[in-house]
Structures are given as C-alpha cells and as structure tokens.
Design a protein around this motif. Structure first.
Motif, PDB file in Angstrom:
ATOM      1  N   THR A  96       0.829  -1.195   0.000  1.00 42.99           N
ATOM      2  CA  THR A  96       0.000   0.000   0.000  1.00 42.99           C
ATOM      3  C   THR A  96       0.864   1.245   0.000  1.00 42.99           C
ATOM      4  N   GLY A  97       0.208   2.367  -0.252  1.00 38.66           N
ATOM      5  CA  GLY A  97       0.825   3.648  -0.018  1.00 38.66           C
ATOM      6  C   GLY A  97       1.842   4.099  -1.036  1.00 38.66           C
ATOM      7  N   ASN A  98       2.512   5.170  -0.665  1.00 36.30           N
ATOM      8  CA  ASN A  98       3.546   5.789  -1.496  1.00 36.30           C
ATOM      9  C   ASN A  98       4.775   5.950  -0.630  1.00 36.30           C
ATOM     10  N   GLY A  99       5.413   4.833  -0.360  1.00 38.31           N
ATOM     11  CA  GLY A  99       6.559   4.854   0.528  1.00 38.31           C
ATOM     12  C   GLY A  99       6.209   4.598   1.982  1.00 38.31           C
ATOM     13  N   ASP A 100       4.925   4.380   2.276  1.00 33.97           N
ATOM     14  CA  ASP A 100       4.503   4.112   3.651  1.00 33.97           C
ATOM     15  C   ASP A 100       3.610   2.884   3.695  1.00 33.97           C
ATOM     16  N   PRO A 101       4.175   1.717   3.421  1.00 31.00           N
ATOM     17  CA  PRO A 101       3.375   0.498   3.323  1.00 31.00           C
ATOM     18  C   PRO A 101       2.754   0.095   4.651  1.00 31.00           C
ATOM     19  N   MET A 102       1.548  -0.463   4.560  1.00 28.89           N
ATOM     20  CA  MET A 102       0.833  -0.857   5.758  1.00 28.89           C
ATOM     21  C   MET A 102       1.077  -2.298   6.167  1.00 28.89           C
ATOM     22  N   PHE A 103       1.407  -3.135   5.200  1.00 34.19           N
ATOM     23  CA  PHE A 103       1.434  -4.572   5.464  1.00 34.19           C
ATOM     24  C   PHE A 103       2.845  -5.129   5.367  1.00 34.19           C
ATOM     25  N   PRO A 104       3.060  -6.317   5.941  1.00 34.54           N
ATOM     26  CA  PRO A 104       4.389  -6.931   5.804  1.00 34.54           C
ATOM     27  C   PRO A 104       4.738  -7.149   4.348  1.00 34.54           C
ATOM     28  N   TRP A 105       5.983  -6.988   4.032  1.00 41.52           N
ATOM     29  CA  TRP A 105       6.428  -7.186   2.661  1.00 41.52           C
ATOM     30  C   TRP A 105       6.315  -8.648   2.259  1.00 41.52           C
ATOM     31  N   GLY A 106       5.937  -8.872   0.993  1.00 41.20           N
ATOM     32  CA  GLY A 106       6.012 -10.196   0.431  1.00 41.20           C
ATOM     33  C   GLY A 106       7.450 -10.515   0.060  1.00 41.20           C
ATOM     34  N   ARG A 107       7.633 -11.640  -0.591  1.00 42.47           N
ATOM     35  CA  ARG A 107       8.982 -12.052  -0.987  1.00 42.47           C
ATOM     36  C   ARG A 107       9.449 -11.317  -2.234  1.00 42.47           C
ATOM     37  N   GLY A 108       8.527 -10.683  -2.928  1.00 45.14           N
ATOM     38  CA  GLY A 108       8.897  -9.988  -4.140  1.00 45.14           C
ATOM     39  C   GLY A 108       9.098 -10.944  -5.308  1.00 45.14           C
ATOM     40  N   THR A 109       9.356 -10.345  -6.460  1.00 44.44           N
ATOM     41  CA  THR A 109       9.637 -11.132  -7.653  1.00 44.44           C
ATOM     42  C   THR A 109      10.820 -10.499  -8.365  1.00 44.44           C
ATOM     43  N   GLN A 110      11.804 -11.310  -8.688  1.00 45.42           N
ATOM     44  CA  GLN A 110      13.063 -10.822  -9.273  1.00 45.42           C
ATOM     45  C   GLN A 110      12.888 -10.546 -10.759  1.00 45.42           C
ATOM     46  N   VAL A 111      13.299  -9.375 -11.160  1.00 42.18           N
ATOM     47  CA  VAL A 111      13.360  -9.014 -12.579  1.00 42.18           C
ATOM     48  C   VAL A 111      14.815  -8.769 -12.916  1.00 42.18           C
ATOM     49  N   THR A 112      15.302  -9.482 -13.902  1.00 46.06           N
ATOM     50  CA  THR A 112      16.688  -9.323 -14.352  1.00 46.06           C
ATOM     51  C   THR A 112      16.678  -9.008 -15.833  1.00 46.06           C
ATOM     52  N   VAL A 113      17.268  -7.873 -16.176  1.00 46.51           N
ATOM     53  CA  VAL A 113      17.348  -7.454 -17.568  1.00 46.51           C
ATOM     54  C   VAL A 113      18.795  -7.584 -18.006  1.00 46.51           C
ATOM     55  N   SER A 114      19.014  -8.496 -18.929  1.00 48.74           N
ATOM     56  CA  SER A 114      20.386  -8.777 -19.355  1.00 48.74           C
ATOM     57  C   SER A 114      20.365  -9.393 -20.740  1.00 48.74           C
ATOM     58  N   PRO A 115      21.413  -9.080 -21.543  1.00 46.69           N
ATOM     59  CA  PRO A 115      21.467  -9.681 -22.885  1.00 46.69           C
ATOM     60  C   PRO A 115      21.536 -11.199 -22.832  1.00 46.69           C
TER      61      PRO A 115
END
Length: 115
Positions: A96-115
């Motif tokens: 949530t929010g704009n730099g002020d998240p309300m909830f615990p962070w998830g694990r995220g998802t990795q994005v890798t940009v490479s040739p």
C-alpha cells in the motif's frame, strides 16, 4: 495480510514483463497501491502508484514504460513493464501507499534485464 508477487524473470533489454500481486486477507482496491523495487545497495523505491480514485503516478525513470492496473474480480494488481533496461533489474514488490506500506512485505519477484 499476505502479499504474493509473481511474474518476474530474465528478459533481454527492450523486452517486456507483466508482474502480478495478490493480497490475501484483504482487497487491494480500498487502498492506494504501489509497486516498489529494490536493487542491491539501493533503497526501495516506488515505481508505480495507483490511487483509489484511479489516478496514477510514475517517477520519471519509468514514465511511459510502466503501467499499473488492477483487476478487482481477481483481487490482483498488475505492473506492465515495457522497453526494459538493465537499470530496471531489481526485486519488485507491491504494497500500500507511497513509501509508507501498511502490510508486511512479500517475498517480491526478481526481474533481471540482461542480454
């Protein structure tokens, strides 16, 4: 509330990816929602913000390339990313929010940009 992000991967420069975020335990459209990203050695930053009134905000670094959207029926938040470059390599999170998240962070998802 548990947040689960998905859709990341390895993509070549100039490529595209669509990330998804599901919030288990609540519905996303009652909050201002953001996609964040964090690269090694850098602070987590907002890359897209969707307000409850549907207005969107993007920093200059991604403006014109990233699009945030939501599907209320699926309770899923999306981030469409086009014309990706190496500087977009990061772990992407939603919360949530704009730099002020309300909830615990998830694990995220990795994005890798490479040739």
């Amino acid at each position: 509330v548990q947040i689960v992000e998905s859709g990341g991967g390895l993509v070549q420069p100039g490529g595209s990816l669509t990330l998804s975020c599901v919030m288990h335990g609540t519905i996303f459209d009652i909050y201002d929602m953001s996609w964040y990203r964090q690269s090694p050695g850098k602070q987590r930053e907002v890359v897209a913000l969707l307000y409850t009134h549907q207005q969107q905000f993007y920093p200059d670094s991604v403006k014109g390339r990233f699009t945030i959207s939501g599907d209320t029926k699926k309770n899923t938040l999306f981030l469409q990313m086009n014309n990706l470059g190496p500087d977009d390599t990061a772990v992407y999170y939603c919360n949530t929010g704009n730099g002020d998240p309300m909830f615990p962070w998830g694990r995220g998802t990795q994005v890798t940009v490479s040739p």
